[in-house]
Design a protein around this motif. Sequence first.
Motif, PDB file in Angstrom:
ATOM      1  N   ASP A  85       0.800  -1.183  -0.066  1.00 54.20           N
ATOM      2  CA  ASP A  85       0.061  -0.043  -0.133  1.00 54.20           C
ATOM      3  C   ASP A  85       0.805   1.535   0.046  1.00 54.20           C
ATOM      4  O   ASP A  85       1.002   1.904   1.012  1.00 54.20           O
ATOM      5  N   VAL A  86       1.325   1.578  -1.212  1.00 56.35           N
ATOM      6  CA  VAL A  86       2.149   2.788  -1.361  1.00 56.35           C
ATOM      7  C   VAL A  86       2.221   3.389  -2.952  1.00 56.35           C
ATOM      8  O   VAL A  86       1.808   2.543  -3.720  1.00 56.35           O
ATOM      9  N   ASP A  87       1.935   4.707  -2.799  1.00 54.21           N
ATOM     10  CA  ASP A  87       1.639   5.279  -4.130  1.00 54.21           C
ATOM     11  C   ASP A  87       3.288   5.404  -4.871  1.00 54.21           C
ATOM     12  O   ASP A  87       4.266   5.090  -4.247  1.00 54.21           O
ATOM     13  N   GLN A  88       3.402   6.106  -6.036  1.00 55.49           N
ATOM     14  CA  GLN A  88       4.583   6.140  -6.756  1.00 55.49           C
ATOM     15  C   GLN A  88       5.403   7.254  -6.116  1.00 55.49           C
ATOM     16  O   GLN A  88       6.606   7.133  -6.564  1.00 55.49           O
ATOM     17  N   ARG A  89       5.194   7.817  -4.918  1.00 61.87           N
ATOM     18  CA  ARG A  89       5.885   8.731  -4.689  1.00 61.87           C
ATOM     19  C   ARG A  89       6.197   8.472  -3.147  1.00 61.87           C
ATOM     20  O   ARG A  89       7.089   9.276  -2.183  1.00 61.87           O
ATOM     21  N   GLY A  90       5.525   7.540  -2.539  1.00 65.94           N
ATOM     22  CA  GLY A  90       5.769   6.885  -1.264  1.00 65.94           C
ATOM     23  C   GLY A  90       5.209   7.919  -0.138  1.00 65.94           C
ATOM     24  O   GLY A  90       5.561   8.058   0.838  1.00 65.94           O
ATOM     25  N   THR A  91       4.460   8.952  -0.874  1.00 67.86           N
ATOM     26  CA  THR A  91       3.851   9.960   0.134  1.00 67.86           C
ATOM     27  C   THR A  91       2.965   9.320   1.304  1.00 67.86           C
ATOM     28  O   THR A  91       2.442   8.406   0.953  1.00 67.86           O
ATOM     29  N   GLY A  92       2.971  10.037   2.341  1.00 69.21           N
ATOM     30  CA  GLY A  92       2.038   9.636   3.484  1.00 69.21           C
ATOM     31  C   GLY A  92       2.809   8.827   4.309  1.00 69.21           C
ATOM     32  O   GLY A  92       2.267   8.457   5.299  1.00 69.21           O
ATOM     33  N   LYS A  93       3.947   8.210   4.032  1.00 68.85           N
ATOM     34  CA  LYS A  93       4.552   7.110   4.805  1.00 68.85           C
ATOM     35  C   LYS A  93       5.858   7.494   4.854  1.00 68.85           C
ATOM     36  O   LYS A  93       6.595   8.185   3.964  1.00 68.85           O
ATOM     37  N   THR A  94       6.629   7.114   5.961  1.00 67.20           N
ATOM     38  CA  THR A  94       8.164   7.356   6.103  1.00 67.20           C
ATOM     39  C   THR A  94       8.630   6.291   5.549  1.00 67.20           C
ATOM     40  O   THR A  94       8.311   5.456   4.963  1.00 67.20           O
ATOM     41  N   GLN A  95      10.120   6.647   5.250  1.00 67.83           N
ATOM     42  CA  GLN A  95      10.873   5.775   4.387  1.00 67.83           C
ATOM     43  C   GLN A  95      10.937   4.329   5.315  1.00 67.83           C
ATOM     44  O   GLN A  95      10.866   3.513   4.710  1.00 67.83           O
ATOM     45  N   LEU A 142       9.199  -1.608 -10.217  1.00 70.88           N
ATOM     46  CA  LEU A 142       9.065  -0.394 -10.812  1.00 70.88           C
ATOM     47  C   LEU A 142       8.434   0.643 -10.026  1.00 70.88           C
ATOM     48  O   LEU A 142       8.908   1.842  -9.543  1.00 70.88           O
ATOM     49  N   LEU A 143       6.935  -0.047  -9.275  1.00 68.90           N
ATOM     50  CA  LEU A 143       6.462   0.900  -8.265  1.00 68.90           C
ATOM     51  C   LEU A 143       7.338   1.289  -6.980  1.00 68.90           C
ATOM     52  O   LEU A 143       7.516   2.413  -6.497  1.00 68.90           O
ATOM     53  N   ALA A 144       8.283   0.015  -6.634  1.00 65.61           N
ATOM     54  CA  ALA A 144       9.230   0.385  -5.572  1.00 65.61           C
ATOM     55  C   ALA A 144      10.185   1.466  -5.767  1.00 65.61           C
ATOM     56  O   ALA A 144      10.646   2.186  -5.146  1.00 65.61           O
ATOM     57  N   LEU A 145      10.658   1.274  -7.074  1.00 71.33           N
ATOM     58  CA  LEU A 145      11.718   2.221  -7.421  1.00 71.33           C
ATOM     59  C   LEU A 145      11.121   3.691  -7.674  1.00 71.33           C
ATOM     60  O   LEU A 145      11.699   4.607  -7.129  1.00 71.33           O
ATOM     61  N   TYR A 146      10.104   3.836  -8.204  1.00 70.25           N
ATOM     62  CA  TYR A 146       9.253   5.104  -7.990  1.00 70.25           C
ATOM     63  C   TYR A 146       9.334   5.704  -6.743  1.00 70.25           C
ATOM     64  O   TYR A 146       9.237   6.751  -6.446  1.00 70.25           O
ATOM     65  N   ALA A 147       8.617   4.732  -5.767  1.00 63.29           N
ATOM     66  CA  ALA A 147       8.520   5.273  -4.369  1.00 63.29           C
ATOM     67  C   ALA A 147       9.842   5.338  -3.895  1.00 63.29           C
ATOM     68  O   ALA A 147       9.917   6.618  -2.971  1.00 63.29           O
ATOM     69  N   TRP A 148      11.002   4.851  -4.048  1.00 66.43           N
ATOM     70  CA  TRP A 148      12.297   5.200  -3.439  1.00 66.43           C
ATOM     71  C   TRP A 148      12.793   6.624  -4.278  1.00 66.43           C
ATOM     72  O   TRP A 148      13.553   7.402  -3.403  1.00 66.43           O
ATOM     73  N   GLN A 149      12.366   6.827  -5.468  1.00 64.53           N
ATOM     74  CA  GLN A 149      12.805   8.003  -6.168  1.00 64.53           C
ATOM     75  C   GLN A 149      12.068   9.347  -5.318  1.00 64.53           C
ATOM     76  O   GLN A 149      12.550  10.342  -5.165  1.00 64.53           O
ATOM     77  N   GLY A 150      10.967   9.012  -4.736  1.00 65.79           N
ATOM     78  CA  GLY A 150      10.421  10.015  -3.913  1.00 65.79           C
ATOM     79  C   GLY A 150      11.013  10.298  -2.774  1.00 65.79           C
ATOM     80  O   GLY A 150      10.716  11.583  -2.237  1.00 65.79           O
ATOM     81  N   TYR A 151      11.928   9.566  -2.048  1.00 68.23           N
ATOM     82  CA  TYR A 151      12.795   9.821  -1.024  1.00 68.23           C
ATOM     83  C   TYR A 151      14.109  10.271  -1.601  1.00 68.23           C
ATOM     84  O   TYR A 151      15.121  10.388  -0.621  1.00 68.23           O
ATOM     85  N   GLY A 152      14.475  10.517  -2.984  1.00 68.04           N
ATOM     86  CA  GLY A 152      15.764  10.762  -3.298  1.00 68.04           C
ATOM     87  C   GLY A 152      16.830   9.858  -3.195  1.00 68.04           C
ATOM     88  O   GLY A 152      17.879  10.189  -2.958  1.00 68.04           O
ATOM     89  N   LEU A 153      16.606   8.592  -3.040  1.00 72.71           N
ATOM     90  CA  LEU A 153      17.407   7.511  -2.839  1.00 72.71           C
ATOM     91  C   LEU A 153      17.670   6.731  -4.324  1.00 72.71           C
ATOM     92  O   LEU A 153      18.834   6.142  -4.177  1.00 72.71           O
ATOM     93  N   VAL A 154      17.029   6.687  -5.284  1.00 74.79           N
ATOM     94  CA  VAL A 154      17.477   6.221  -6.612  1.00 74.79           C
ATOM     95  C   VAL A 154      18.559   7.043  -7.402  1.00 74.79           C
ATOM     96  O   VAL A 154      18.209   8.027  -7.654  1.00 74.79           O
ATOM     97  N   PRO A 155      19.617   6.501  -7.871  1.00 78.78           N
ATOM     98  CA  PRO A 155      20.431   7.051  -8.794  1.00 78.78           C
ATOM     99  C   PRO A 155      20.195   7.316 -10.011  1.00 78.78           C
ATOM    100  O   PRO A 155      18.894   6.674 -10.521  1.00 78.78           O
ATOM    101  N   ASP A 156      20.760   8.022 -10.841  1.00 76.59           N
ATOM    102  CA  ASP A 156      20.264   8.254 -12.097  1.00 76.59           C
ATOM    103  C   ASP A 156      20.283   6.842 -13.002  1.00 76.59           C
ATOM    104  O   ASP A 156      21.552   6.525 -13.426  1.00 76.59           O
TER     105      ASP A 156
END
Length: 208
Positions: A85-95, A142-156
């Motif tokens: 239960d997480v959106d593509q930005r991981g919003t609403g939840k902590t890392q 893919l959803l997980a990667l987008y969520a982690w991108q929302g936390y600034g964790l995914v490299p280029d």
Amino acid sequence: MAAPVPSLPPDAAPAVEPRIARTRCALETGLWELLRDHDLADISVSALCRKAGVHRTTFYGHHRNIIDFAASVYANVVNGLGAVDVDQRGTGKTQLEVGVLYADALRRILEHTFAERRVYRALFQTGTFHAVLADGLRPRFLLALYAWQGYGLVPDLDCEVAAAFLGGAYASWIAQWVSGEDDDVEAWLASLTSLLPGWWPRDGFPQP
């Protein structure tokens, strides 16, 4: 063998014509019932269709053989267990909260695949299930990667490529799990922390 979980999580289930959905459900139920007393290799299309009350022509209209059908069913089971239960930005939840959700999803997958390891071993030995499972896991990563991108964790990197790579890697990891006799879910889950990319969060995972 009771149906382990619904084939698809509610958020991932596509719209299906009711008659087709009922047929699919009958075939899945028939497969699980036959697997209580028979190995996968010993189940014929005729036996499955008799159990499900479905005509063989209907079965062959969607599947080539029992292995293809079983691969689809069990890949969907794993996919359903991997839902978080997480959106593509991981919003609403902590890392940490997101990390716990993913660790719990993997824990569910390990518990289920070990309980049904007789079937999963047979499926992995077909040479086709690995690809079916990897393809089913790809959207989850893919959803997980987008969520982690929302936390600034995914490299280029290309998230589509990375998700395909991770889907294949996790399918192999699961294959190794079901091929053995070790039933220590927490230890196997902890072993994943040394296999993940260096930037991937370890929050929520047991320590090795």
